[in-house]
Design a protein around this motif. Structure first.
Motif, PDB file in Angstrom:
ATOM      1  N   GLU A  67      -5.403  -4.819   3.791  1.00 14.68           N
ATOM      2  CA  GLU A  67      -4.436  -4.430   4.829  1.00 14.68           C
ATOM      3  C   GLU A  67      -3.167  -5.280   4.743  1.00 14.68           C
ATOM      4  OE1 GLU A  67      -6.158  -3.765   8.743  1.00 14.68           O
ATOM      5  OE2 GLU A  67      -8.074  -3.300   7.779  1.00 14.68           O
TER       6      GLU A  67
ATOM      7  N   ARG B 168       0.582  -3.795   3.718  1.00 16.46           N
ATOM      8  CA  ARG B 168       1.785  -4.006   4.554  1.00 16.46           C
ATOM      9  C   ARG B 168       2.902  -4.660   3.744  1.00 16.46           C
ATOM     10  NH1 ARG B 168       0.557  -2.737   9.672  1.00 16.46           N
ATOM     11  NH2 ARG B 168      -1.507  -3.276  10.452  1.00 16.46           N
TER      12      ARG B 168
ATOM     13  N   LYS C 290      -9.205   4.552   4.400  1.00 17.53           N
ATOM     14  CA  LYS C 290      -8.941   4.750   5.831  1.00 17.53           C
ATOM     15  C   LYS C 290      -8.020   3.664   6.412  1.00 17.53           C
ATOM     16  CE  LYS C 290     -11.134   5.868  10.205  1.00 17.53           C
ATOM     17  NZ  LYS C 290     -12.378   6.109  10.930  1.00 17.53           N
ATOM     18  N   PRO C 291      -8.304   2.370   6.220  1.00 15.09           N
ATOM     19  CA  PRO C 291      -7.385   1.378   6.784  1.00 15.09           C
ATOM     20  C   PRO C 291      -5.995   1.419   6.141  1.00 15.09           C
ATOM     21  CG  PRO C 291      -9.131   0.286   5.539  1.00 15.09           C
ATOM     22  CD  PRO C 291      -9.492   1.737   5.634  1.00 15.09           C
TER      23      PRO C 291
ATOM     24  N   ASN D 237      -4.585   4.085   4.863  1.00 19.17           N
ATOM     25  CA  ASN D 237      -3.951   5.306   5.363  1.00 19.17           C
ATOM     26  C   ASN D 237      -3.292   5.057   6.717  1.00 19.17           C
ATOM     27  OD1 ASN D 237      -3.505   7.887   4.336  1.00 19.17           O
ATOM     28  ND2 ASN D 237      -4.983   8.790   5.749  1.00 19.17           N
ATOM     29  N   ALA D 238      -3.948   4.289   7.575  1.00 20.32           N
ATOM     30  CA  ALA D 238      -3.391   3.978   8.896  1.00 20.32           C
ATOM     31  C   ALA D 238      -2.104   3.163   8.765  1.00 20.32           C
ATOM     32  CB  ALA D 238      -4.421   3.234   9.737  1.00 20.32           C
ATOM     33  N   ILE D 239      -2.088   2.185   7.869  1.00 18.53           N
ATOM     34  CA  ILE D 239      -0.893   1.370   7.649  1.00 18.53           C
ATOM     35  C   ILE D 239       0.222   2.222   7.047  1.00 18.53           C
ATOM     36  CG2 ILE D 239       0.028  -0.560   6.289  1.00 18.53           C
ATOM     37  CD1 ILE D 239      -2.869  -1.796   6.641  1.00 18.53           C
ATOM     38  N   TYR D 240      -0.129   3.057   6.098  1.00 13.68           N
ATOM     39  CA  TYR D 240       0.832   3.960   5.452  1.00 13.68           C
ATOM     40  C   TYR D 240       1.469   4.879   6.497  1.00 13.68           C
ATOM     41  CZ  TYR D 240       2.465   7.520   2.087  1.00 13.68           C
ATOM     42  OH  TYR D 240       3.213   8.401   1.354  1.00 13.68           O
ATOM     43  N   ALA D 241       0.652   5.474   7.368  1.00 14.14           N
ATOM     44  CA  ALA D 241       1.155   6.387   8.406  1.00 14.14           C
ATOM     45  C   ALA D 241       2.065   5.645   9.377  1.00 14.14           C
ATOM     46  CB  ALA D 241      -0.007   7.038   9.142  1.00 14.14           C
ATOM     47  N   GLU D 242       1.703   4.438   9.732  1.00 13.15           N
ATOM     48  CA  GLU D 242       2.517   3.606  10.629  1.00 13.15           C
ATOM     49  C   GLU D 242       3.868   3.310   9.976  1.00 13.15           C
ATOM     50  OE1 GLU D 242       2.098  -1.066  11.433  1.00 13.15           O
ATOM     51  OE2 GLU D 242       0.387   0.104  12.172  1.00 13.15           O
TER      52      GLU D 242
ATOM     53  N   LYS E 296       6.443  12.432   6.085  1.00 13.60           N
ATOM     54  CA  LYS E 296       5.211  12.533   5.297  1.00 13.60           C
ATOM     55  C   LYS E 296       5.544  12.990   3.878  1.00 13.60           C
ATOM     56  CE  LYS E 296       2.271  13.445   9.291  1.00 13.60           C
ATOM     57  NZ  LYS E 296       3.208  12.868  10.214  1.00 13.60           N
TER      58      LYS E 296
END
Length: 133
Positions: free
Chosen positions: A55, A59, A93-94, A96-101, A107
């Motif tokens: 993560e 970032r 999954k983790p 993907n969350a950072i990427y989306a943020e 997109k």
């Protein structure tokens, strides 16, 4: 053998992102496109991978990508395509969350693949194609 860069290509480089870890540029501009090399989660001031696992590396790699894109004269909202390289698909999954943020409502097209090994034994790497138009 010596090959010179064609005049239609322009190298992009910024000291605000880590220097390339090999014989390549941070990005190359051709026409209305910017091709960003893979960005790792390296701290620009030390050149070492940041601590904190996938993560933290994701970032930092995304921050590095952003400053390279800006140095090339574009912005995150003009990223057309990214490729994400993961040491383990278990991190999808983790990451993907950072990427989306990071990208918010934008997109870009994307591929995500698990690879056997990344430079410097990194856990995450991302490359991008960006519009300059």
């Amino acid at each position: 053998m010596s090959t010179n860069t064609h005049p239609s290509l322009s190298a992009v480089s910024t000291s605000n992102a880590p220097a390339a870890v090999g014989p390549y540029n941070q990005a190359i501009q051709v026409g209305d496109l910017l091709f960003c090399s893979g960005s790792l989660g390296l701290d620009p001031s030390t050149g070492k991978l940041v601590e904190g696992g996938v993560e933290a590396q994701a970032r930092q790699a995304l921050k590095n990508l952003k400053v390279i894109i800006e140095a090339g004269g574009s912005e995150l909202g003009k990223v057309v395509k990214t490729t994400v390289f993961l040491h383990s698909m278990d991190d999808f999954k983790p990451v993907n969350a950072i990427y989306a943020e990071f990208f918010g409502n934008h997109k870009p097209a994307r591929s995500a693949v698990q690879v056997a090994r990344l430079p410097l034994d990194a856990l995450f790497e991302i490359e991008a194609i960006v519009s300059l138009a």
